[in-house]
Each structure stands twice: as structure tokens, then as C-alpha cells.
Design an enzyme around this catalytic site. Sequence first.
Site, PDB file in Angstrom:
ATOM      1  N   GLY A 129       0.795  -1.230   0.000  1.00  0.00           N
ATOM      2  CA  GLY A 129       0.000   0.000   0.000  1.00  0.00           C
ATOM      3  C   GLY A 129       0.824   1.275   0.000  1.00  0.00           C
ATOM      4  O   GLY A 129       1.836   1.399  -0.706  1.00  0.00           O
ATOM      5  N   TYR A 161     -16.582   5.863   7.976  1.00  0.00           N
ATOM      6  CA  TYR A 161     -15.171   6.275   8.111  1.00  0.00           C
ATOM      7  C   TYR A 161     -15.002   7.472   9.061  1.00  0.00           C
ATOM      8  O   TYR A 161     -14.661   7.311  10.212  1.00  0.00           O
ATOM      9  CB  TYR A 161     -14.517   6.527   6.735  1.00  0.00           C
ATOM     10  CG  TYR A 161     -13.021   6.353   6.888  1.00  0.00           C
ATOM     11  CD1 TYR A 161     -12.399   5.166   6.518  1.00  0.00           C
ATOM     12  CD2 TYR A 161     -12.237   7.338   7.499  1.00  0.00           C
ATOM     13  CE1 TYR A 161     -11.043   4.968   6.741  1.00  0.00           C
ATOM     14  CE2 TYR A 161     -10.884   7.150   7.725  1.00  0.00           C
ATOM     15  CZ  TYR A 161     -10.292   5.968   7.329  1.00  0.00           C
ATOM     16  OH  TYR A 161      -8.945   5.777   7.576  1.00  0.00           O
ATOM     17  N   THR A 192      -6.272  -1.242  -1.256  1.00  0.00           N
ATOM     18  CA  THR A 192      -5.175  -1.886  -0.524  1.00  0.00           C
ATOM     19  C   THR A 192      -5.790  -2.984   0.336  1.00  0.00           C
ATOM     20  O   THR A 192      -7.019  -3.082   0.450  1.00  0.00           O
ATOM     21  CB  THR A 192      -4.432  -0.908   0.425  1.00  0.00           C
ATOM     22  OG1 THR A 192      -5.340  -0.501   1.453  1.00  0.00           O
ATOM     23  CG2 THR A 192      -3.876   0.307  -0.287  1.00  0.00           C
ATOM     24  N   ALA A 213       5.678  -3.814  14.927  1.00  0.00           N
ATOM     25  CA  ALA A 213       6.089  -2.412  15.103  1.00  0.00           C
ATOM     26  C   ALA A 213       5.560  -1.817  16.405  1.00  0.00           C
ATOM     27  O   ALA A 213       6.078  -0.821  16.895  1.00  0.00           O
ATOM     28  CB  ALA A 213       5.589  -1.578  13.934  1.00  0.00           C
TER      29      ALA A 213
HETATM   30  P1  NAD Z   1      -1.781  -1.780   3.962  1.00  0.00           P
HETATM   31  O1  NAD Z   1      -2.622  -2.835   4.572  1.00  0.00           O
HETATM   32  O2  NAD Z   1      -1.492  -1.885   2.503  1.00  0.00           O
HETATM   33  O3  NAD Z   1      -0.357  -1.682   4.712  1.00  0.00           O
HETATM   34  C1  NAD Z   1      -0.201  -1.852   6.077  1.00  0.00           C
HETATM   35  C2  NAD Z   1       1.267  -1.962   6.427  1.00  0.00           C
HETATM   36  O4  NAD Z   1       1.371  -2.074   7.852  1.00  0.00           O
HETATM   37  C3  NAD Z   1       1.982  -3.199   5.856  1.00  0.00           C
HETATM   38  O5  NAD Z   1       3.306  -2.856   5.495  1.00  0.00           O
HETATM   39  C4  NAD Z   1       2.022  -4.164   7.055  1.00  0.00           C
HETATM   40  O6  NAD Z   1       3.113  -5.088   7.027  1.00  0.00           O
HETATM   41  C5  NAD Z   1       2.219  -3.160   8.174  1.00  0.00           C
HETATM   42  N1  NAD Z   1       1.822  -3.660   9.486  1.00  0.00           N
HETATM   43  C6  NAD Z   1       0.581  -3.999   9.935  1.00  0.00           C
HETATM   44  N2  NAD Z   1       0.641  -4.378  11.225  1.00  0.00           N
HETATM   45  C7  NAD Z   1       1.939  -4.269  11.603  1.00  0.00           C
HETATM   46  C8  NAD Z   1       2.635  -4.495  12.808  1.00  0.00           C
HETATM   47  N3  NAD Z   1       2.014  -4.904  13.919  1.00  0.00           N
HETATM   48  N4  NAD Z   1       3.973  -4.297  12.818  1.00  0.00           N
HETATM   49  C9  NAD Z   1       4.643  -3.906  11.706  1.00  0.00           C
HETATM   50  N5  NAD Z   1       4.027  -3.635  10.546  1.00  0.00           N
HETATM   51  C10 NAD Z   1       2.688  -3.822  10.493  1.00  0.00           C
HETATM   52  O7  NAD Z   1      -2.478  -0.404   4.324  1.00  0.00           O
HETATM   53  P2  NAD Z   1      -2.651   1.012   3.590  1.00  0.00           P
HETATM   54  O8  NAD Z   1      -4.020   1.066   3.021  1.00  0.00           O
HETATM   55  O9  NAD Z   1      -1.480   1.339   2.756  1.00  0.00           O
HETATM   56  O10 NAD Z   1      -2.684   1.962   4.866  1.00  0.00           O
HETATM   57  C11 NAD Z   1      -1.534   2.611   5.367  1.00  0.00           C
HETATM   58  C12 NAD Z   1      -1.950   3.919   6.003  1.00  0.00           C
HETATM   59  O11 NAD Z   1      -2.527   4.756   4.985  1.00  0.00           O
HETATM   60  C13 NAD Z   1      -2.999   3.769   7.100  1.00  0.00           C
HETATM   61  O12 NAD Z   1      -2.741   4.698   8.111  1.00  0.00           O
HETATM   62  C14 NAD Z   1      -4.292   4.123   6.382  1.00  0.00           C
HETATM   63  O13 NAD Z   1      -5.280   4.615   7.241  1.00  0.00           O
HETATM   64  C15 NAD Z   1      -3.784   5.224   5.446  1.00  0.00           C
HETATM   65  N6  NAD Z   1      -4.672   5.487   4.305  1.00  0.00           N
HETATM   66  C16 NAD Z   1      -5.135   4.474   3.530  1.00  0.00           C
HETATM   67  C17 NAD Z   1      -6.015   4.779   2.498  1.00  0.00           C
HETATM   68  C18 NAD Z   1      -6.575   3.698   1.599  1.00  0.00           C
HETATM   69  O14 NAD Z   1      -7.554   3.971   0.889  1.00  0.00           O
HETATM   70  N7  NAD Z   1      -6.019   2.507   1.590  1.00  0.00           N
HETATM   71  C19 NAD Z   1      -6.386   6.116   2.245  1.00  0.00           C
HETATM   72  C20 NAD Z   1      -5.838   7.123   3.021  1.00  0.00           C
HETATM   73  C21 NAD Z   1      -4.998   6.800   4.070  1.00  0.00           C
END
Ligand code: NAD
Length: 402
Positions: free
Chosen positions: A52, A235, A275, A112
Site C-alpha cells: 500500500g 469512516y 489496498t 512495530a
Molecule cells: P496496507 O494494509 O497496505 O499496509 C499496512 C502496512 O502495515 C503493511 O506494510 C504491514 O506489514 C504493516 N503492518 C501492519 N501491522 C503491523 C505491525 N504490527 N507491525 C509492523 N508492521 C505492520 O495499508 P494502507 O491502506 O497502505 O494503509 C496505510 C496507512 O494509509 C494507514 O494509516 C491508512 O489509514 C492510510 N490510508 C489508507 C487509504 C486507503 O484507501 N487505503 C487512504 C488514506 C490513508
Amino acid sequence: MIIEPKVRGFICTAAHPVGCEQAVARQIEYVKQQGSLTSAPRTVLVIGCSTGYGLATRIVEAFGAASATIGVCFERPAAGKRTATAGWYNTAAFERAAKDAGVFAKTINGDAFSDEIKQQVITCIKDYGRKIDTVVYSLASPRRKDPDSAEVYQSVLKTTGQTYVNKSVDVMRGELKEVTIEAATPVEIDQTIAVMGGADLERWTDQLLAADVLAEGAQVIAYSYIGPELTYPIYRDGTIGKAKDDVLSVCHRLEDKLQAIGGSAQVAVNKAVVTQASAAIPVVPLYLSVLHKVMVEKGVEEGCIEQMHRLARDYTYASVPLERDAEGRIRIDNWELRDDVQAEVSRIWSQISSENLDQLTDLAAYQEQFFQLFGFRLPGVDYSAEVDPVQSIPSIESEEAG
Ligand code: NAD
């Protein structure tokens, strides 16, 4: 072995190493085509670096700015007949490419939220010998173990007001359905804030500051989402929105703590993208299927890599950084929330039925992007060929060997 997708609900439990490598290569290529972002590479810590937005950030930093990256993720290697997770294969592919490009990359795979992983990262930064200029916080997790009390908090995706009923889609069956989302209890709200709120980000920042591994002027950036009114109940006004409010207030507090080193902490509000995390949120996959159609038609569609490149270009590396909003947030969700985009999304939303789902939405594009998260349905990959599911992440392998 020959690897095929295995979808269980909103997750695919198999991943394809060659497809993941291809997906990473496409992102690297995009970044290279945009040209160099800076002549002054940084040292960047990406917490949540393997899929992501975190992965895209790491790729932009390494291949757009030649930055050294230290990444933290929680992924699983292959074992027996089980493939590794997509994030594992992505990271292996990313590190191989970084090595070929002569850019430093080190990955720490583990929880983490734990102090142990934080300390491993601090040791890694000290060994590397250059302090961190940018910390990116991009975790998405359903649970968190409190390092002090050992309590395990569970997050829920519920509304906080009245019970909420709206359209949603069964992505794999391609069927429209109605979902009813109950209001969360106060305990569920607190637990979600404990997982996805700012407590862990604050703990990271405190420990990095105490260890003196943040450079003068270091930036801390946490990713967030707001979205349109259509998704407010699930949300913005949902449990996850409350957690994101907490991240924002923690960032305000961190600004004070970082003042001593001339640093800053901010929230970047990103666009909705497909994602693993967003696939889990009710209503959002259908919203994304409509949004994609509208934004493509208007020529403003972006995925993770385009968004993260724009964030780096217009904010992180900009000589005149993008102005922040009244709450101090960076808004690269501005195209998603454009009035004309949202007016069209709402118009379509009100008309969707089982009969016209395929015509009015880009569900097919959503499905394709979903499979691509796990390395499937990428052009140019021979999925009938045998592949070795065991892939190593170079910096983890060298540590194990050493
Ligand atoms: P994702 O699921 O693709 O990625 C999550 C990441 O977190 C991965 O690298 C995973 O290995 C890591 N992770 C999870 N638990 C963990 C732990 N305990 N220790 C270490 N690493 C850990 O998610 P994403 O959609 O890319 O979201 C990332 C951020 O972006 C979040 O804060 C989300 O709210 C924000 N975001 C997402 C969107 C969307 O539409 N997907 C939009 C805006 C903001």
C-alpha cells in the site's frame, strides 16, 4: 509450484512472487520516469513499508530521491505449501532493486507496536550512522498489543452514531448487497483508538528522540483518510475516524516535542485506494469502484504510487511546500474530494442496482487491482509456470547469516 489465488472474504491467502516483483517494478518505473526529486537524498524510516502507501513511499524515496530507507513491516515468509505474504515478496523485490541501484535499504520484520522492534530499528539507525530525516507512519492493523500492560486491543470498523445501512458489494461475486453497520460501544471505540490512534506513533517518536537518532529538522508524517460525506458514517464518523482524530491530536503534541530539534509532525490525508486495509472496510470497495470510474473519466485517477510521488514532489521535497489545511493537515486527497468528482460519484451512487452494477461502476477494475495486490493478474507474468515460493529479503537474510 504453480501458485493460484485463494480468496477468503476480503483477503487473498496466497501471493505470487513473480507478480509481486512485477507490481513493484511497475511502481519503480513510474517513479524513475518522473525524474529526480532532489539532489540531497535523505534517510527515511517507513513504518508499515511492505504494501500500500508505505511501500509506495519507500519506492518514491529510494528511486525518486536516492534516499536510504529503513522499513518496518509484519510479513510472513513462505512455509511448506504456504506462500509468503505479498508484503514479503514486495519487500524482497524492492530490496533487490534498491541493491542494484546502489541505494541503502534495510528491513525489520516484526511487530512495530513492540518496544523490541523499536529498539532494533534504533540500533539499525546507529549502525547505519546517519540520523533519520523523515519518519513515515503507515501502519494498518486490526490489533495491537500494549507494550506496558500486554493487553491486546482489537479494532472494529463500525459507526459511532445511529445504525448505518447502505449499499455495498460482494467483490468476488460481483453482487450488490445492503450492509447494516451497528454503532460501536464505547469500549469498541476506545479499543479502535488504542490500535489505530496515535499512541504508538507517540511511543515511536519518544523513543527515537530519546535515542537521539532523529536529524535536525526531522519530519514525522502519519497517513490518514477523511473521504466524502457518503462514507462519513463508516469512516470519518466511524470508529476508524475517531482513531484518525487521535492521530491528529498526537501530531499536534509531537510538534512541541520535536521543537527541540527543529522538527515537525503532520498528518497527510491521502486518497482512497485499493489496498489490503481498505478492502476490509464495508461500503468502501463499492465507493472505490465508482470513484475509479469517475476519476479516470476526468483524467485525475491516482493509485498509491502516483499519490506518494505527488506528496514527495509537492510537499516533502518541494521548495515551497503545499499549504496545509486549517487543521494543519497535508491534503493530497484534494482531487478525490473535488466538487465535480463527488457530485458525479453521488449521482451514480443513487442509481446503482444489481442490474446496472457493471455499467455504472468500475467493479472489474477494482477486482483487478485487488488481485494485483497479491501479485495476480499482472500483465506479462506466466501464471502457469512453476515458481519457487521461497524468496529471501536480502537485508534480513544477511542478518540471519551474520
Ligand atoms: P496496507 O494494509 O497496505 O499496509 C499496512 C502496512 O502495515 C503493511 O506494510 C504491514 O506489514 C504493516 N503492518 C501492519 N501491522 C503491523 C505491525 N504490527 N507491525 C509492523 N508492521 C505492520 O495499508 P494502507 O491502506 O497502505 O494503509 C496505510 C496507512 O494509509 C494507514 O494509516 C491508512 O489509514 C492510510 N490510508 C489508507 C487509504 C486507503 O484507501 N487505503 C487512504 C488514506 C490513508
